[in-house]
Motif scaffolding. Structure first.
Motif, mmCIF file in Angstrom:
data_model
loop_
_atom_site.group_PDB
_atom_site.id
_atom_site.type_symbol
_atom_site.label_atom_id
_atom_site.label_comp_id
_atom_site.label_asym_id
_atom_site.label_seq_id
_atom_site.Cartn_x
_atom_site.Cartn_y
_atom_site.Cartn_z
ATOM 1 N N VAL A 1 0.769 -1.043 0.078
ATOM 2 C CA VAL A 1 -0.044 -0.141 -0.036
ATOM 3 C C VAL A 1 0.968 1.538 -0.037
ATOM 4 N N THR A 2 1.871 1.225 0.770
ATOM 5 C CA THR A 2 2.857 2.329 0.932
ATOM 6 C C THR A 2 3.492 2.615 -0.305
ATOM 7 N N LYS A 3 4.223 1.768 -0.808
ATOM 8 C CA LYS A 3 4.953 1.869 -2.141
ATOM 9 C C LYS A 3 4.068 2.269 -3.368
ATOM 10 N N LEU A 4 2.894 1.861 -3.302
ATOM 11 C CA LEU A 4 1.921 2.244 -4.362
ATOM 12 C C LEU A 4 1.716 3.681 -4.101
ATOM 13 N N ILE A 5 1.261 4.366 -2.876
ATOM 14 C CA ILE A 5 0.888 5.780 -2.791
ATOM 15 C C ILE A 5 2.117 6.416 -3.170
ATOM 16 N N GLN A 6 3.252 5.950 -2.702
ATOM 17 C CA GLN A 6 4.288 6.617 -2.886
ATOM 18 C C GLN A 6 4.700 6.741 -4.346
ATOM 19 N N SER A 7 4.637 5.754 -5.175
ATOM 20 C CA SER A 7 4.668 5.873 -6.532
ATOM 21 C C SER A 7 3.841 6.742 -7.407
ATOM 22 N N LEU A 8 2.946 7.401 -6.665
ATOM 23 C CA LEU A 8 2.068 8.332 -7.457
ATOM 24 C C LEU A 8 2.734 9.637 -7.641
ATOM 25 N N GLY A 9 3.807 9.808 -6.813
ATOM 26 C CA GLY A 9 4.562 11.176 -6.820
ATOM 27 C C GLY A 9 3.921 12.270 -6.497
ATOM 28 N N ILE A 10 3.200 12.102 -5.460
ATOM 29 C CA ILE A 10 2.236 13.471 -4.894
ATOM 30 C C ILE A 10 3.472 13.940 -4.026
ATOM 31 N N ALA A 11 4.198 15.036 -4.412
ATOM 32 C CA ALA A 11 5.034 15.576 -3.347
ATOM 33 C C ALA A 11 4.691 16.114 -2.140
ATOM 34 N N GLU A 12 3.466 16.451 -2.097
ATOM 35 C CA GLU A 12 2.879 16.990 -0.748
ATOM 36 C C GLU A 12 2.562 15.931 0.413
ATOM 37 N N ILE A 13 2.766 14.578 0.044
ATOM 38 C CA ILE A 13 2.516 13.332 1.261
ATOM 39 C C ILE A 13 3.792 13.497 2.006
ATOM 40 N N ARG A 14 3.417 13.839 3.355
ATOM 41 C CA ARG A 14 4.473 13.694 4.349
ATOM 42 C C ARG A 14 4.735 12.444 5.147
ATOM 43 N N SER A 15 3.609 11.832 5.326
ATOM 44 C CA SER A 15 3.691 10.444 5.912
ATOM 45 C C SER A 15 2.596 9.506 5.580
ATOM 46 N N ILE A 16 2.621 8.234 5.591
ATOM 47 C CA ILE A 16 1.797 7.420 5.504
ATOM 48 C C ILE A 16 1.743 6.315 6.550
ATOM 49 N N GLU A 17 0.530 6.139 6.995
ATOM 50 C CA GLU A 17 0.514 5.309 8.548
ATOM 51 C C GLU A 17 -0.463 4.299 8.596
ATOM 52 N N ALA A 18 -0.277 2.998 9.062
ATOM 53 C CA ALA A 18 -1.396 2.285 9.281
ATOM 54 C C ALA A 18 -1.776 2.567 10.749
ATOM 55 N N THR A 19 -3.062 2.926 10.850
ATOM 56 C CA THR A 19 -3.454 3.044 12.335
ATOM 57 C C THR A 19 -4.566 2.226 12.823
ATOM 58 N N ASP A 20 -5.040 1.390 12.059
ATOM 59 C CA ASP A 20 -6.010 0.070 12.476
ATOM 60 C C ASP A 20 -5.994 -0.839 11.551
#
Length: 109
Positions: free
Chosen positions: A36-55
């Motif tokens: 999930v993280t790799k896919l989101i990062q691959s989108l190249g959205i520069a404004e993403i600061r963090s990706i966390e699994a919370t539940d």
């Protein structure tokens, strides 16, 4: 001690607020959070600061061979306050990519 001192860097606090969005996803067993993280990062959205699994949830309200994962994505720009339209655009791209690539479903209540 010297190496630690030299490794320190000053980074000013951001001037513009961060925005968090939670995505409650229904994923197939075997899908890793790292996918999930790799896919989101691959989108190249520069404004993403963090990706966390919370539940993570498995139970009677979740279909067999699936699990529910709540993913929190934090967005922040160094140039300006992000608008709702920008956040909606980023969120749409994330959801679309997760659905197409990982077969994720956005979970509703």
């Amino acid at each position: 001690m010297r190496a630690a001192k030299e490794a320190r860097r000053y980074e000013p606090l951001p001037r513009f607020p961060a925005v968090e969005r939670d995505f409650s996803l229904l994923l197939a067993d075997g899908t890793k959070f790292s996918d999930v993280t790799k896919l989101i990062q691959s989108l190249g959205i520069a404004e993403i600061r963090s990706i966390e699994a919370t539940d993570l949830f498995r139970g009677k309200s979740v279909p067999a061979r699936k699990y529910s994962l709540l993913v929190r994505v934090t967005f922040q720009s160094r140039e300006a306050t992000l608008t709702e339209a920008q956040i909606s655009d980023f969120s749409g791209k994330i959801i679309s990519a997760l659905e197409k690539t990982l077969g994720a479903q956005l979970r509703t209540s």
